[in-house]
Each structure stands twice: as C-alpha cells, then as structure tokens.
Design an enzyme around this catalytic site. Structure first.
Site, PDB file in Angstrom:
ATOM      1  N   SER A  27      29.152  32.819  52.583  1.00 33.91           N
ATOM      2  CA  SER A  27      29.680  31.480  52.876  1.00 33.91           C
ATOM      3  C   SER A  27      31.049  31.253  52.264  1.00 33.91           C
ATOM      4  CB  SER A  27      28.763  30.393  52.298  1.00 33.91           C
ATOM      5  OG  SER A  27      27.500  30.482  52.842  1.00 33.91           O
ATOM      6  N   HIS A  58      30.498  30.342  58.304  1.00 34.87           N
ATOM      7  CA  HIS A  58      30.241  31.724  58.705  1.00 34.87           C
ATOM      8  C   HIS A  58      30.777  31.920  60.118  1.00 34.87           C
ATOM      9  CE1 HIS A  58      27.318  33.168  55.623  1.00 34.87           C
ATOM     10  NE2 HIS A  58      27.249  31.883  55.397  1.00 34.87           N
ATOM     11  N   HIS A  80      20.769  34.685  58.157  1.00 36.80           N
ATOM     12  CA  HIS A  80      19.832  34.298  57.098  1.00 36.80           C
ATOM     13  C   HIS A  80      18.453  34.087  57.705  1.00 36.80           C
ATOM     14  CE1 HIS A  80      23.840  32.858  55.899  1.00 36.80           C
ATOM     15  NE2 HIS A  80      23.474  33.094  54.658  1.00 36.80           N
ATOM     16  N   TYR A  82      16.498  31.735  56.857  1.00 35.53           N
ATOM     17  CA  TYR A  82      16.270  30.293  57.067  1.00 35.53           C
ATOM     18  C   TYR A  82      16.800  29.793  58.406  1.00 35.53           C
ATOM     19  CZ  TYR A  82      21.114  29.595  55.397  1.00 35.53           C
ATOM     20  OH  TYR A  82      22.467  29.655  55.235  1.00 35.53           O
ATOM     21  N   GLU A  83      17.635  30.595  59.065  1.00 35.18           N
ATOM     22  CA  GLU A  83      18.126  30.193  60.389  1.00 35.18           C
ATOM     23  C   GLU A  83      17.050  30.401  61.450  1.00 35.18           C
ATOM     24  OE1 GLU A  83      22.476  31.405  61.179  1.00 35.18           O
ATOM     25  OE2 GLU A  83      21.868  32.703  59.527  1.00 35.18           O
ATOM     26  N   ALA A 110      27.750  33.201  48.068  1.00 35.21           N
ATOM     27  CA  ALA A 110      27.952  32.029  47.236  1.00 35.21           C
ATOM     28  C   ALA A 110      26.604  31.768  46.582  1.00 35.21           C
ATOM     29  CB  ALA A 110      28.372  30.842  48.085  1.00 35.21           C
ATOM     30  N   MET A 208      20.471  32.259  48.854  1.00 40.16           N
ATOM     31  CA  MET A 208      19.536  32.367  49.985  1.00 40.16           C
ATOM     32  C   MET A 208      19.805  33.583  50.869  1.00 40.16           C
ATOM     33  SD  MET A 208      19.771  28.379  51.081  1.00 40.16           S
ATOM     34  CE  MET A 208      19.788  27.069  49.848  1.00 40.16           C
ATOM     35  N   SER A 209      20.448  34.590  50.306  1.00 38.55           N
ATOM     36  CA  SER A 209      20.773  35.755  51.142  1.00 38.55           C
ATOM     37  C   SER A 209      20.652  37.027  50.315  1.00 38.55           C
ATOM     38  CB  SER A 209      22.209  35.612  51.663  1.00 38.55           C
ATOM     39  OG  SER A 209      23.135  35.687  50.592  1.00 38.55           O
ATOM     40  N   ASN A 232      28.528  26.465  42.522  1.00 42.93           N
ATOM     41  CA  ASN A 232      28.052  25.192  41.950  1.00 42.93           C
ATOM     42  C   ASN A 232      27.110  25.521  40.806  1.00 42.93           C
ATOM     43  OD1 ASN A 232      26.338  26.069  44.464  1.00 42.93           O
ATOM     44  ND2 ASN A 232      24.922  24.921  43.160  1.00 42.93           N
ATOM     45  N   HIS A 244      26.441  21.560  50.571  1.00 45.69           N
ATOM     46  CA  HIS A 244      27.120  22.707  51.169  1.00 45.69           C
ATOM     47  C   HIS A 244      28.636  22.522  51.105  1.00 45.69           C
ATOM     48  CE1 HIS A 244      27.415  26.352  53.454  1.00 45.69           C
ATOM     49  NE2 HIS A 244      28.004  25.770  54.482  1.00 45.69           N
TER      50      HIS A 244
HETATM   51  N1  HPA Z   1      20.981  27.385  45.403  1.00 46.10           N
HETATM   52  C1  HPA Z   1      20.683  28.221  46.416  1.00 46.10           C
HETATM   53  N2  HPA Z   1      21.601  28.784  47.178  1.00 46.10           N
HETATM   54  C2  HPA Z   1      22.885  28.498  46.935  1.00 46.10           C
HETATM   55  C3  HPA Z   1      23.264  27.630  45.894  1.00 46.10           C
HETATM   56  C4  HPA Z   1      22.259  27.045  45.096  1.00 46.10           C
HETATM   57  O1  HPA Z   1      22.504  26.266  44.155  1.00 46.10           O
HETATM   58  N3  HPA Z   1      24.621  27.558  45.924  1.00 46.10           N
HETATM   59  C5  HPA Z   1      25.033  28.359  46.937  1.00 46.10           C
HETATM   60  N4  HPA Z   1      23.991  28.937  47.548  1.00 46.10           N
END
Ligand code: HPA
Length: 269
Positions: A27, A58, A80, A82-83, A110, A208-209, A232, A244
């Site tokens: 991302s 993406h 992903h 989750y998609e 990320a 998540m990847s 973050n 996001h």
């Molecule tokens: N959690 C899960 N996936 C993420 C995060 C997060 O804080 N930041 C970027 N991808």
C-alpha cells in the site's frame, strides 16, 4: 501447473527481459515501479489466471524491466485474502515469478507498529513472521514439482539479504528497525486488546499481507527479503482511530527514503 505455464508464456511474449529479482510493493509503496527502466507494464487483468486488485493505493500491474542494472519484475499492488480472493489467487503471482526465472524476492508492506519504540515513517526489516491468519496457502495436495510437502520456515527471511539490507541502510544513513511481522486477515484493524496480545507474543509490527506470499516463496525455494513501512502506531497506543488515509499519508511521506533503500539493495542483491 498449466495456469502457471499460461501466465508465464503470456508474460514472456511481452518482453525479452528475464527477471531474476521480484518485488512486491505494498500500500502506497507502488512508486518504486516508476523507477524501473525499459519498463513493460502489464495490467493484472490481462494476465491469464491473475485476479484484479481492488484496494485503493494499489495499482494492479506487473512491471518488468531493469532497476539499478538488475532485471526485475515488480508487482505494483498485490492481492489480499480480505478482498475475497483465495490464498491460491493471492500467491499465484509468486508462482509465476518463480516460473519466469526469479530467484530472490523483496516483499514490502505498510504495517502498524506494535513495538512501543516504533514511530510512523520508520522502516522495519522483517526478521521473521508470525502467521496469525490461521490459514496456509499450501493446504491441499502438494505439487512436488513446485516444492516439498513440508517446507522449512526456520530462515523465512534470508540472513544474507538482511545483512545486506543493514549494510546498505547504514551506508545511506537510513535508520532501519528489525522486527517480527504479524500477519492477520483483516480487513478490520485490530482492537487494543489484540495488539497487547500480539506484543506479548513477540510481534513488532502488524499487517494484512505478506505471510501467504512468503510461505509460497519459501515453498518455491526463493530467497526472501521483507521490509515494512510503519505507517501508523497500532491500535490502542494513542487515543486516536486508525485509518487507511493515515497509512497512505505516511507511505507517501517516506517514499523517497524507501525508494533509495530498496533500489540500492536491489542493485547489490
Ligand atoms: N494493522 C493492520 N494492518 C495494517 C496496519 C495496522 O495497524 N497499518 C497498516 N496495515
């Protein structure tokens, strides 16, 4: 196997370049693909058996060319779970990379910083991962021509490539953390209680990847380097919600450092 062969033939008909290094850009990190020279870009939807990526930030194309003199294939955007894609679809591009001649991959993402010392914008070398998805892309009959039934994961992230990354970071004076990436399914972010648990279990960053792709890469015998951009701080550390937008803003901010680091590493891989 047939699907992999079909994607391979399609890609090989588009370029004479034989990539040895694969890059998976997470991302907001897709800009690296713009640095590729002699670039041939192939949208995922054109490649046989590839699915479409649906996440904002993406782009969804394969870029083949050279980077610092190395023949590369870049995934600008990834798939992903989750998609709604199967893990087979998520990891299919890794199989195709291997088939077209790739022997080393750089996976980027990320991630949220679980470690209290981490700040948004930090870059983290992935030392190891924890598969907190409780799914595995290798479930099902094993195709012995692709890899062994029970692949070793004791050095999922290559010691050699990690040493190289640290050396390059030191030379470029780019601070580089090293830690454990925890892969979850998403797409909801974690709760503060989940983050406390993941910290107790040894996680430094969460995303998540990456985990399914790395499992398949190791099954395929690829050497792996992983780099997370801490976009973050993870849930519950600050009194503020996660979004996001923040993830994309941070990756945007560290883009030039990220680019210099990864390009220099690739040049020396
Ligand atoms: N959690 C899960 N996936 C993420 C995060 C997060 O804080 N930041 C970027 N991808």
């Amino acid at each position: 196997m047939n699907a992999i062969e079909q994607a391979k033939s399609f890609i090989e008909a588009k370029t004479g370049i034989k990539p040895e290094i694969g890059l998976v850009l997470g991302s907001g990190l897709g800009v690296l693909a713009e640095e590729v020279e002699q670039a041939v870009a192939i949208p995922y939807e054109q490649i046989p058996h590839f699915t479409k990526s649906t996440v904002e930030g993406h782009k969804g194309q394969l870029v083949i060319g050279t980077l610092r003199g190395k023949a590369v294939v870049v995934m600008q955007g990834r798939f992903h779970y989750y998609e709604g894609h199967s893990l087979e679809a998520v990891t299919f591009p890794i199989r195709v990379m291997k088939a077209i001649g790739v022997s080393k991959i750089v996976v980027t993402n990320a991630a949220g910083g679980i470690n209290f010392d981490y700040r948004p914008g930090d870059l983290m070398l992935i030392a190891d991962h924890i598969n907190f998805t409780f799914r595995n892309p290798l479930i099902g009959p094993n195709d012995d021509s692709l890899g062994v039934r029970f692949p070793d994961m004791s050095e999922a992230y290559s010691k050699r490539l990690r040493a190289l990354a640290k050396e390059v970071a030191a030379e470029l004076k780019i601070p580089l953390r090293e830690g454990v990436y925890v892969g979850l399914l998403g797409p909801s972010y974690e709760t503060p209680a989940e983050i406390r648990m993941l910290r107790t279990l040894g996680g430094d960053a969460v995303g998540m990847s990456t985990v399914p792709e790395v499992i398949v890469a190791r099954h395929a015998g690829l050497e792996v380097l992983g780099i997370s951009c801490i976009s973050n701080v993870a849930a519950g550390i600050l009194e503020q919600p996660l979004s996001h937008e923040e993830v994309i803003e941070t990756t945007e901010r560290v883009k030039s450092t990220f680019l210099s680091l990864v390009q220099e590493i690739v040049g020396r891989m």
